[in-house]
Design an enzyme around this catalytic site. Structure first.
Site: not given
Ligand SMILES: O=c1cc(CO)n([C@@H]2O[C@H](COP(=O)(O)O)[C@@H](O)[C@H]2O)c(=O)[nH]1
Ligand SMILES: O=c1cc(CO)n([C@@H]2O[C@H](COP(=O)(O)O)[C@@H](O)[C@H]2O)c(=O)[nH]1
Lengths: 263, 263
Positions: A93
């Protein structure tokens, strides 16, 4: 809603080498699953890569939460990526001015551009961030995903912001391979089909966490949401058997994609 | 435009320990200058800290562009901060969901919360990012700066986005100490005076770089812009004598602040 185009065909339409490779990989492996390996040690990330490897298209890392890092560890991950046929996405990011992200992407201890296939960036700083990252990742054949929407509660990437991100992606398809997003069906239908959509905030049941994360199901995200790839973290890494959970999410994601193709 | 309040008085109004300390330090040291130590080696950052140290209120780092890092280097920087009376700001631009930034801020190789006084975040993910960072930095007495505007060309942090950032800061003053911004005179006059404004994109002559950076002068930024602190990178670190350049920017920044107080 326009008819969905199979990954094989979209591979031909991708203007970025990295996006093309990902479409081809997904079609070949019959997986549109990315696992978020959000663990605190290198030992654990290697274990996740080994267990989930056969089922995933992408291994997503936050390298800056690991307890150690060096080029040998990067080489081990790359070796697993070869063996199991997955790509590596460092979820950095990036969110700074162009001059700064050049050093952050290419330099420092992590040298992200040396071992990741793709990374992502926020467009808050304007398009200079794409220009900066492209100077580093372009020559290496890497791809960039722009954050068009976020999964978390009260996210500000909506409406006109999302439209600007879509515009910037379309204008930079030599390096931008697609989006991190939530509901591309709402805003991406006019975007070229060579761009890919990856969606985090996915579990088999909807819900959320205590710090604003919000979950939707694979069916929802790929189906009515119009996305291509599900990104799953805790749904897999916190499971008792992460390999089995990855297999389950792979099936759910692929079934949702097959259904979307038919409708 | 409401009358400007001296840093001494604003120190009393700050609801965050870190913000209070910064206002006090600036008043005591007669400096509202932050230097951006954007160099590639630890040796260089220590040299900048040593040379600019006597003139600055804040040393701003991008730890992820340094060639090495460990707790011993962090201790050396902290020692210089004590000796020369400056604070340390890790310009991490956190930009992820709450659960992820907890690990990124407290863990990994960098352990940012252990050695930095303050860090910053984008509000793109929503207020969960503040909640997450607060769980780590709050108990340590650290402060958070929210990016309300950016210096670079075509930045998307404008208008309604900036307003949302201001609202979130006001609602979280126990941890949010202020803003990274460009022209607070336009939108921050109703914000509590305990919040601080820090502005990058500053050189003695206006202009820009090849990747979207845009520069304004200290007079402009502190005067009509309404900011409190100037952040200067290449204007100092690329100078033949960074110590002398820091002294010059310190004078320019402080003179602009004195003038603003009088008008
Ligand atoms: O909008 C977003 C963007 C990202 C990725 O770019 N993420 C990432 O996805 C993952 C979601 O993890 P979870 O399924 O455990 O919530 C985490 O690594 C989080 O940093 C998110 O959770 N939301
Ligand atoms: O909007 C912003 C925000 C920040 C800080 O949060 N920055 C940072 O200030 C510094 C400006 O450096 P310069 O004076 O050399 O352009 C860089 O470290 C850059 O990453 C900017 O340049 N613009």
């Amino acid at each position: 809603r326009p008819k969905r185009i199979p990954f094989e065909e979209r591979a031909q339409l991708a203007q970025n080498a990295c996006g093309k490779r990902l479409f081809e990989l997904m079609a070949r492996k019959r997986s549109n699953l990315a696992v978020a390996a959000d663990v605190g040690t290198v030992q654990e990330v290697l274990r996740i890569a080994e267990a989930a490897g056969p089922h995933i298209a992408v291994l997503k890392t936050h390298v800056d939460i690991f307890d150690e890092w060096n080029s040998g560890i990067a080489a081990q991950l790359r070796k697993l990526a070869e063996e199991h046929d997955f790509m590596i996405f460092e979820d950095r990011k990036f969110a700074d001015i162009g001059n700064t992200v050049v050093s952050q992407y290419g330099g420092g201890i992590y040298r992200i551009a040396d071992w990741s296939d793709m990374t992502n960036a926020h467009l808050v700083p304007g398009t200079g961030i794409i220009d900066g990252l492209k100077t580093v990742g372009g020559p290496k054949g890497c791809g960039l995903l722009l954050l068009a929407e976020m999964s978390s509660k009260g996210a500000l990437a909506t409406g006109a912001y999302t439209e600007k991100v879509a515009e910037a992606a379309v204008a930079n398809q030599d390096f931008v391979m697609g989006f991190i997003c939530q509901t591309p069906a709402k805003w991406s239908t006019q975007c070229p089909p060579g761009l890919i959509h990856m969606t985090p905030g996915v579990q088999l049941a909807s819900g959320g966490d205590a710090l604003g994360q919000q979950y939707n199901t694979p069916e929802h995200v790929i189906g009515s949401g119009g996305s291509d790839v599900i990104i799953v973290g805790r749904g897999i890494i916190k499971a008792q058997d992460p390999g089995a959970a990855a297999a389950e999410y792979k099936e759910a994601g692929w079934a949702a994609y097959q259904l979307a193709l038919q409708s």
